[in-house]
Design an enzyme around this catalytic site. Structure first.
Site, mmCIF file in Angstrom:
data_model
loop_
_atom_site.group_PDB
_atom_site.id
_atom_site.type_symbol
_atom_site.label_atom_id
_atom_site.label_comp_id
_atom_site.label_asym_id
_atom_site.label_seq_id
_atom_site.Cartn_x
_atom_site.Cartn_y
_atom_site.Cartn_z
ATOM 1 C CG ASP A 286 52.875 -108.801 -26.062
ATOM 2 O OD1 ASP A 286 53.328 -108.667 -24.902
ATOM 3 O OD2 ASP A 286 52.386 -109.852 -26.490
ATOM 4 C CE LYS A 287 58.863 -103.476 -32.090
ATOM 5 N NZ LYS A 287 60.182 -103.948 -32.589
#
Length: 341
Positions: A148-149
């Site tokens: 994830d970011k």
């Protein structure tokens, strides 16, 4: 060159109802419109794409009032063909076939709606030139797995097609018959029972918010098998003896979107800082000492780090093993929790 997917563009007009008065503008849009994530709405507000009562609002924390008309206009989509960008990378290992990156929190892996530039792919195109594998397509060259970011840690990217095929096979097999290992450090609220455990719960897109993942019944539409193994590393207590948080290690038997975040929330121990799956635990911040309370409130991301990655080199057959220490922001947070022990 092709534009970004037009179906992601939104022009809408909404009215604030009585029960929603006082909510933050970004949170209200995420709940009421549901098209994008709260972070995406926050970006659109800062870009001047949102008006309230005819006034452009650029503060995501603006509190909405009953009866106000909120209008959102998405900007024109940008070119979906990623371009090389000189973005610094922390390269852990590199050869002719693959590259291992220690990704910082905040860096999106590949271009997509709302993130057409400034991604890991843009940085890799600059760093590797034309040597990235093309199997993943124009927007995902060399990408065989993602994090994830707002999750930090280790990621391997294929530079040759043979490496892409070999790595993809290992990730699809989830390490059952290969050397693939993935372990994450996670700081969670409370303390899971016992010293270790397994969460075996299928996941699918949430029917209430398509940007989120939810635990579902095995027979549900879109359900995918998902298994996470966790092991307790440290409990952090409070003055009254309760465990306010724990540091755990999670190992993936499968690799689904948001898997660790959803599974830990499912067993009642969401990740510290996870605004999507741990929002209902915000009140626990009030039980922390003042300094730590402010630190947690301002942390700004889920406390998750991909600290171990091992795999068999798809060309040489050598077992490659890489470890990454906690990044400074998470290390500092964990160190602060140590004062509670």
């Amino acid at each position: 060159m092709a534009d970004g997917p037009s179906e992601e563009r939104v022009n809408m007009e909404l009215t604030v109802e009585a029960g929603d008065a006082g909510e933050r503008l970004d949170a209200w849009l995420a709940k009421s419109a549901g098209t994008f994530s709260r972070n995406r709405y926050k970006d659109l507000i800062k870009q001047g794409q949102v008006t309230v009562g005819g006034r452009t609002i650029v503060e995501p924390k603006y509190r909405v009032n009953e009866g106000e008309t909120v209008r959102l206009s998405e900007p024109e989509p940008e070119d979906a063909t990623p371009q090389p960008e000189d973005i610094p990378l922390s390269v852990v290992y590199e050869d002719d076939d693959l590259i291992v990156i220690d990704k910082p929190a905040g860096l999106v892996v590949h271009p997509g709606a709302g993130n057409w530039t400034g991604t890991l792919v843009n940085a890799l195109l600059f760093h590797c030139g034309d040597s990235l594998s093309g199997i993943g397509g124009v927007r995902r060259p060399g990408i065989v797995h993602r994090i994830d970011k707002d999750t930090s840690g280790l990621l391997v990217v294929a530079k040759s097609d043979v490496a892409h095929q070999g790595l993809s096979a290992q990730f699809a097999d989830h390490g059952r018959t290969s050397a693939l290992e993935r372990a994450y450090s996670a700081l969670v609220w409370g303390a899971p029972p016992g010293l270790k455990g397994t969460v075996d719960a299928p996941l699918a897109r949430s029917t209430n918010n398509r940007l989120k993942i939810a635990v579902v019944r095995p027979e549900s539409h879109g359900a995918r098998h998902a298994v996470t193994h966790w092991q307790l590393k440290k409990r952090y207590g409070s003055r009254d003896g309760d465990s306010l948080a724990s540091l755990i290690e999670c190992r993936l038997e499968t690799g689904r979107t948001h898997q660790i975040r959803v599974h830990m929330a499912h067993i009642g121990h969401p990740l510290v800082g996870d605004a999507d799956y741990g929002a209902h635990f915000r009140t626990k911040v009030n039980r922390l000492p003042e300094g730590l309370r402010e630190q947690v409130a301002g942390f700004g991301r889920q406390a998750l780090h991909a600290g171990l990655l091992a795999f068999e080199h798809p060309v040489t057959g050598e077992v490659m093993r890489f470890e990454s220490p906690l990044p400074p922001d998470l290390a500092e947070l964990v160190e602060s929790y140590e004062t509670l022990s």
